[in-house]
Design a protein around this motif. Structure first.
Motif, short mmCIF file in Angstrom:
data_model
loop_
_atom_site.label_atom_id
_atom_site.label_comp_id
_atom_site.label_asym_id
_atom_site.label_seq_id
_atom_site.Cartn_x
_atom_site.Cartn_y
_atom_site.Cartn_z
N PHE A 38 0.83 -1.19 0.00
CA PHE A 38 0.00 0.00 0.00
C PHE A 38 0.87 1.24 0.00
O PHE A 38 2.06 1.19 0.28
CB PHE A 38 -0.97 0.02 1.20
N VAL A 40 0.99 5.48 1.19
CA VAL A 40 0.45 6.52 2.05
C VAL A 40 0.88 7.86 1.47
O VAL A 40 2.07 8.11 1.31
CB VAL A 40 0.96 6.38 3.50
N ALA A 63 3.96 1.95 10.14
CA ALA A 63 2.86 1.01 9.93
C ALA A 63 3.00 -0.14 10.93
O ALA A 63 4.03 -0.81 10.96
CB ALA A 63 2.88 0.47 8.50
N PHE A 150 -4.53 6.39 10.25
CA PHE A 150 -5.36 5.42 9.54
C PHE A 150 -5.33 4.12 10.31
O PHE A 150 -4.26 3.69 10.76
CB PHE A 150 -4.83 5.19 8.12
N GLN A 151 -6.49 3.48 10.44
CA GLN A 151 -6.54 2.12 10.98
C GLN A 151 -7.72 1.39 10.36
O GLN A 151 -8.86 1.85 10.41
CB GLN A 151 -6.69 2.13 12.50
N ASP A 152 -7.41 0.26 9.73
CA ASP A 152 -8.44 -0.58 9.11
C ASP A 152 -7.77 -1.88 8.70
O ASP A 152 -6.60 -2.10 9.02
CB ASP A 152 -9.06 0.12 7.90
N ALA A 157 -6.49 -0.97 3.14
CA ALA A 157 -5.31 -0.12 2.92
C ALA A 157 -4.74 -0.32 1.53
O ALA A 157 -4.25 0.63 0.91
CB ALA A 157 -4.25 -0.40 3.97
N ILE A 162 -3.69 5.72 0.69
CA ILE A 162 -4.23 6.28 1.92
C ILE A 162 -3.79 7.74 1.94
O ILE A 162 -2.60 8.02 1.79
CB ILE A 162 -3.68 5.52 3.14
#
Length: 174
Positions: A38, A40, A63, A150-152, A157, A162
């Protein structure tokens, strides 16, 4: 008993921790989560950009990959299961100089998780990721930035970049 208490405080198993010893008792299995790389993208406020540039400060993008401990992990007192999460992996990137021009982007490569560690989580097929951004503390012992986080799930992600914004802590206090 003290050794077990110390091992429980560690977020990641080390070769001498009970979970690492148990995992190495059998051939080490790993489970790749496909397509979990991913990116960011960080947008800095003009004041934050100017401060970082003038002080030759960097930006850290962190992360933490994790899962919530399963009832079985808690019942068996797997080290770390007394915490709200089990750390599966950690990574961070430091961006500075020209990397901070425009939209700064940190690209995290795909990771492979240990299947035995994933099995101790409530959702082995859906590891989570928590992303935080802060200053590199080159020019000050304190963080200079107030950034979104961010948290998921890792799957979410990996779907699209993101996007997080950062401003100076001073800007937040005004």
């Amino acid at each position: 008993m003290l050794l077990l208490a110390l091992a429980a405080c560690q977020r990641e198993p080390t070769p001498s921790s009970p979970s690492a010893t148990a995992a190495s008792a059998t051939p080490r299995a790993s489970q790749p989560v496909q397509g979990n790389a991913f990116a960011v993208q960080i947008t800095l406020s003009p004041a934050a950009h100017d401060r970082l540039a003038s002080q030759r400060e960097s930006l850290i993008v962190s992360a933490d990959y994790f899962g919530y401990p399963s009832a079985q992990a808690q019942a068996q007192r797997v080290p770390g299961s007394e915490n709200p999460w089990l750390t599966l992996h950690r990574a961070q990137m430091e961006l500075d100089g020209a990397q901070l021009e425009g939209t700064a982007t940190a690209r995290f490569p795909a990771v492979t998780f240990d299947a035995k560690e994933l099995a101790w989580t409530e959702a082995p097929d859906a590891p989570q990721v928590n992303i935080n951004v802060y200053s590199g503390r080159r020019s000050s012992p304190d963080n200079l930035l107030d950034c979104e986080m961010f948290q998921d799930t890792l799957a979410i992600a990996a779907q699209a970049p993101i996007r997080l914004t950062c401003k100076l802590i001073d800007e937040t206090l005004r």
